[in-house]
Design an enzyme around this catalytic site. Structure first.
Site, PDB file in Angstrom:
ATOM      1  N   TYR A 155       0.818  -1.272   0.029  1.00 23.00           N
ATOM      2  CA  TYR A 155       0.028  -0.137   0.103  1.00 23.00           C
ATOM      3  C   TYR A 155       0.820   1.187  -0.021  1.00 23.00           C
ATOM      4  CZ  TYR A 155      -3.830   2.997   1.509  1.00 23.00           C
ATOM      5  OH  TYR A 155      -4.765   4.453   1.560  1.00 23.00           O
ATOM      6  N   LYS A 159       0.815   4.201  -3.056  1.00 23.12           N
ATOM      7  CA  LYS A 159       0.670   5.601  -2.646  1.00 23.12           C
ATOM      8  C   LYS A 159       1.667   6.381  -2.768  1.00 23.12           C
ATOM      9  CE  LYS A 159      -3.716   4.913  -1.342  1.00 23.12           C
ATOM     10  NZ  LYS A 159      -4.692   5.664  -2.340  1.00 23.12           N
TER      11      LYS A 159
END
Length: 248
Positions: A155, A159
């Site tokens: 993640y 991002k």
């Protein structure tokens, strides 16, 4: 701030932060395309909420990770509405786990949806926006993309990748009147955080200088500014909506 006559596409717009963004842009006068993958009921509920208050919206199903689906969807949206003025890359998933035990599939799924999905959507709208010489692209990244977080390597990587993608595309499109920016939320009060125990929630709050979780409306307000004419000279930037948890 008004968006009268503008067409806005919000990916992952059926729930949580995405829904709040859809409602906010609609209140500003935009016609909102609510993207979803697997929850038509939630997407239609968002559309209904917008229409109940006099706004205009429609739900479109497509998977942002699928290049062909994205291209076909944007083509249809252009046919149906004549233009795309605003893109908000909000669709995202998590597949948490420590790196030593993370399956390749968990890595690929998060990168494909969160990062490749943003790439697919930006690429699909870039030419129409350049041609009309006006556009607003806003990607919802995360505090995790700047600070990292144990158990979320996939993640965080996705991002953080969105940060580099945003800044690069901002330089490519600036001369054509298209701005490209990002929002980096911290811990926001959503269905996901509601699943946390009270003890965990209090621990999180203790790490936030403002000692509270943010709201989906806090994020939507930041998006509203970046897509408006008031932000015409802002590009390649990130607004950190995190209560002071990370200051970058």
């Amino acid at each position: 701030m008004t968006l009268d006559g503008k067409i806005a596409v919000v990916t992952g717009g059926s729930r949580g932060i995405g829904r709040a963004i859809c409602l906010r842009l609609a209140r500003m006068g935009a016609t909102v395309v609510v993207n979803y993958v697997s929850r038509p009921d939630a997407a239609e509920a968002t559309v209904a909420s917008i229409k109940e208050t006099g706004g205009n919206a429609a739900a479109y199903q497509f998977d942002v990770a699928d290049t062909e689906q994205v291209q076909a969807a944007i083509k249809k949206i252009l046919t149906d509405f004549g233009r795309v003025d605003i893109l908000v890359n909000n669709a995202g998933i998590t597949r948490d786990g420590l790196i030593a035990m993370m399956k390749e599939q968990a890595w690929d799924e998060v990168i494909d949806t969160n990062l490749k999905g943003a790439f697919n959507c930006i690429k699909a709208v870039s030419r129409p926006m350049m041609k009309q010489r006006w556009g607003r692209i806003v990607s919802i990244t995360s505090v995790i993309g700047f600070a990292g977080n144990a158990g979320q390597a996939n993640y965080a990587a996705a991002k953080a990748g969105m940060v580099g993608l945003t800044r690069s595309v901002a330089k490519e499109l600036a001369s054509r009147g298209v701005t490209v920016n990002g929002i980096a939320p911290g811990y926001i009060d959503t269905d996901m955080t509601k699943e946390l125990s009270e003890e965990v929630t209090e621990k999180i709050k203790a790490e936030i200088p403002m000692n509270s979780l943010g709201t989906v409306e806090d994020v939507a307000a930041a998006v509203a500014y970046l897509v408006s004419e008031e932000a015409r000279y802002v590009t390649g930037q990130f607004i950190h909506v995190n209560g002071g948890m990370f200051m970058g």
